[in-house]
Design an enzyme around this catalytic site. Structure first.
Site, PDB file in Angstrom:
ATOM      1  N   SER A 253      56.452  45.803  44.016  1.00 15.11           N
ATOM      2  CA  SER A 253      56.385  45.793  42.623  1.00 15.11           C
ATOM      3  C   SER A 253      57.064  44.619  41.690  1.00 15.11           C
ATOM      4  O   SER A 253      57.202  44.491  40.618  1.00 15.11           O
ATOM      5  CB  SER A 253      56.954  47.208  41.905  1.00 15.11           C
ATOM      6  OG  SER A 253      58.314  47.546  42.651  1.00 15.11           O
TER       7      SER A 253
ATOM      8  N   GLU B   9      47.606  46.977  39.730  1.00 13.26           N
ATOM      9  CA  GLU B   9      47.759  45.426  39.524  1.00 13.26           C
ATOM     10  C   GLU B   9      47.250  44.780  40.938  1.00 13.26           C
ATOM     11  O   GLU B   9      47.992  44.940  42.043  1.00 13.26           O
ATOM     12  CB  GLU B   9      49.217  45.165  39.076  1.00 13.26           C
ATOM     13  CG  GLU B   9      49.450  45.459  37.685  1.00 13.26           C
ATOM     14  CD  GLU B   9      50.918  45.149  37.353  1.00 13.26           C
ATOM     15  OE1 GLU B   9      51.681  45.228  37.990  1.00 13.26           O
ATOM     16  OE2 GLU B   9      51.056  44.824  36.214  1.00 13.26           O
TER      17      GLU B   9
END
Ligand code: T1G
Length: 710
Positions: A419, A452
């Site tokens: 992340s 994402e």
């Protein structure tokens, strides 16, 4: 319109076909891809109805679709272009007033104006599993072509309200009273319509408007109770309550009066910022899957088998996404007990879903049968995709990718779920950087829809295209982002969290900040969100970014002290708030504001009363400003992609369209002025953190807004 018979000139047109045969007029909608009822369709449909009415050999009319869907309703892309005659209500009223019976052969999904078209016909034939609905409420409006007046004439009040206020797709089998015949498959529908002609001719036209409705005490009570429920559930949304009012008008007026009221309420909705925001978002979430600089004809790679490295919370959640859609998954852990634990948690998740009736017992077993475990990298030699979900430390990730590089077949896609870490650096641990990509899932990975897709410098185009297609396969909303700290979502949430913590130092209580943000429309404020996720996550990220924050001694100092005291949030029973007996209800703790006060004194920060407006501006505008920086750096393809990330990943209210759409609504000149105001008002802290993005300045100077970057 294309007319097929001896006496019509066939002026070829791609949207409506008219064929005369067997004593009837067959009107087929063929406006690719979804039979949106555009101005051309409405005009030619009206013309076809008039031709059929005038044709003496024609005794009945069938309206159907030549595409997979019956119709997706009004052409949403026309909304911003103003009135385009003939308007849909005019066309549908003409159909309903036709002197010859009109049969809707609903041989595919019918939504919005598409279903309203069927409701205006005299008879309706469809198939049981077909899905129909009135989703206008999701666009911030309401059915504006008679749907709120005709549906309650064909369906009980409660069900009509449920369909219109929820906007949910409904199986035809659940609303049998709306249809005259319900078949087993789409393929039977048109023939059944032809078989129905004799009955239709003998019965003649049956205008839906002829069904009378009246208000009574019981109905009045239903409407007021329903409105109360909507006011509770749909905070911040304007349209849902207007939907109730429009349906209620059907019982309080004659048909014409009800139509008039519906039109008034439709326009009232259409003029709201919520409608503009939700219509923007409709196209934004579709645009996100468009890859601006990748050849549409490029082949994608097959992904028929997947491996996940790490069977922890994230790894297990990620694995479920693939098992849910029938793709076999191998989970790798170096320790057998970790593997057993991970597989056990997955089974428990599925069994919980089964207890809630979301899955059957056999579906649980079927999905578990797709999951296998291994402790050896050698077992991954033939998988098409590997997703690493191990501890968030670069050295560990590099070890994993180096091992994968040795065992995985050529062409296997190697993805990291990191992340925050640099995918380019991870890719360097392999001999195949073109096969390396980031797939950043959001926790809980089997629930959150956002994905994402992180494009590294050397990631191959077909890998990106494969990832975007895979997102759809596993029912995620994929958004392409570039490599930077936190990519898009976490990079922007960082500034929002920083400001919230600073406001606490300056005197705003956590509960005041959280209240302002929830009143703005997010499901929870920054402090509640931090406690839920765990304050230690931000703490470790800050430890790894000292260079980025070293100039600001106030940076999240209260949060750091809480973590160091073991107050890491809900999981510890205390964080910024207290949590009693495992409850998730945050209880304010005066001790936290004492810490803030002490820290403020140490740092020479003067505490003061802070307005709600200042809290809102200081949490949201820097977030927008960071979005501008992201666009300037090319980390996001378009401004609306940032909106999609924020609505799906962080609960930004869809009735505000996302942070960039919201900024356009507020006005970039105002945003810039307020950024400058805080830059000057907040001393050194303001000078550094409230520097406006040069892109924001440029847009203001050129009188443009973020919509010019979509
Ligand atoms: N208008 C214009 N374009 C539309 C459209 C519409 N109604 N529906 C879809 N598209 C485009 C979409 O942008 C995409 O374009 C392509 O078609 C494929 O869509 C008076 C006022 C029907 C369930 O809200 O829910 O009627 O990205 O990817 O996944 O009361 O489309 O390819 O360039 O979504 O198969 C009410 C909206 C309108 C339904 C099909 N109707 N559409 O899903 O395809 S308001 C809706 C959908 C109204 C009246 C009122 C879905 C779908 P591109 P897609 P899909």
């Amino acid at each position: 319109m294309q007319a097929n018979n001896h006496n019509d000139q066939s002026d070829k047109s791609p949207v409506v076909q008219l064929t005369f045969k067997d004593r009837c007029a067959l009107i087929q909608l063929c406006n690719k891809p979804v039979n949106a009822l555009s101005q051309q369709v409405r005009s030619e449909l009206l013309d076809a109805i008039k031709r059929a009415t005038e044709n003496a050999d024609c005794h009945a009319i069938i309206i159907t679709s030549d595409l997979a869907l019956f119709s997706a309703g009004a052409d949403i892309s026309e909304f911003s272009t103003g009135n385009l005659s003939p308007m849909l209500p005019e066309v549908l009223n003409t159909i309903e007033n036709c002197p010859k019976p009109v049969i809707a052969a609903v041989n595919g999904s019918a939504f919005g104006g598409g279903l309203e078209l069927a409701l205006a016909c005299h008879y309706r034939i469809s198939f049981a599993k077909n899905k129909v609905g009135l989703p206008e409420v999701h666009l911030g409006i309401l059915p504006g072509a008679g749907g709120t007046q005709r549906l309650p004439r064909l369906l009980d009040t409660q069900s009509a309200l449920d369909m219109i206020v929820s906007g949910a797709p409904t199986p035809v089998s659940a609303i049998n009273s709306v249809f005259d015949k319900t078949l087993d498959s789409a393929q039977e529908v048109v023939k059944a319509a032809f078989d129905f002609i004799d009955e239709a001719i003998s019965k003649g036209p049956r205008p839906t408007r002829a069904v009378s409705l009246s208000m009574n005490e019981e109905k009045a009570a239903l409407f007021s109770q329903y409105a109360e429920g909507v006011e509770q559930k749909a905070k911040g949304f304007f349209a849902p309550l207007k939907c109730v009012e429009a349906v209620k008008a059907a019982y309080e007026n004659n048909f014409e009066g009800g139509l008039k009221r519906e039109a008034e309420l439709f326009m009232a909705c259409m003029e709201t910022p919520q409608a503009r925001a939700q219509q923007h978002f409709f196209f934004a979430e579709r645009a996100a899957s468009h890859l601006a600089d990748i050849d549409k004809a490029l082949e994608t790679r097959d992904v028929k088998s997947v491996a996940i490295i790490g069977a922890g919370t994230m790894g297990g959640g990620i694995a479920m996404n693939f098992a849910n859609v029938g793709i076999p998954v191998k989970l790798l852990e170096l320790k057998p007990e970790a593997l057993d634990k991970g597989l056990g948690i997955i089974r428990k998740n599925y069994e919980n879903s089964a207890k809630k009736g979301k899955l059957t017992a056999e579906q649980v077993e079927q999905r578990m049968s797709l999951l296998s475990g291994t402790t050896s990298y050698d077992d991954l030699a033939d998988v098409d995709l590997v997703i690493e979900a191990v501890f968030e430390k670069m050295s560990v990730k590099k070890e994993v990718f180096s091992a994968l590089d040795k065992v995985c077949k050529p062409g296997a896609i190697l993805a990291s779920n990191t992340s925050t870490l640099d995918i380019n650096e991870i890719a360097q641990a392999t001999s195949r950087p073109e096969d390396v990509i980031g797939l950043h899932f959001f926790s809980p990975a089997n629930v959150m829809e956002l994905l994402e897709i992180v494009r590294a410098e050397k990631t191959a185009d077909d890998v990106i295209k494969t990832a975007m297609q895979l997102a759809k396969t596993i029912r995620k909303v994929g958004v392409l982002v570039g490599v930077c700290f936190g990519f898009v979502g976490n990079r922007m949430i960082e500034v929002y969290g920083r400001e919230a913590n600073r406001l606490m130092l300056e005197g705003a209580s956590p509960e005041q900040v959280d209240r302002v943000i929830t009143e703005f429309g997010l499901p929870m404020g920054p402090f509640t969100m931090g406690d839920m996720a765990g304050l230690d996550i931000g703490y470790f990220v800050r430890q790894s970014r000292q260079s980025f924050i070293q100039h600001d001694p106030s940076y999240c100092v209260v949060a750091d002290e809480l973590v160091e005291a073991g107050r890491v949030g809900l999981k510890a029973g205390k964080g910024v708030y207290l949590y009693e007996n495992g409850s998730r209800k945050p209880i304010p703790d005066p001790q936290v504001m004492e810490i803030a006060k002490r820290k403020a004194q140490e740092l020479g920060i003067e505490q003061r009363e802070i307005s709600d407006q200042e809290i809102l501006e200081r949490c949201i505008y820097p977030l927008i400003n960071e979005g501008a920086e992201i666009l300037k750096e090319g980390i996001a393809q378009r401004a609306s992609d940032i909106d999609v990330i924020y609505v799906y990943g962080y609960g930004f209210p869809v009735f505000r369209g996302g942070p960039m759409k919201y900024a356009d609504e507020v006005g970039l000149e105002h945003i810039l002025a307020r950024m400058t105001h805080y830059q000057n008002k907040l001393g050194d802290y303001g000078q550094h953190w409230f520097e406006a993005s040069s892109l924001l300045r440029e847009l203001v100077e050129t009188n443009k807004d973020f919509s010019s970057l979509n």
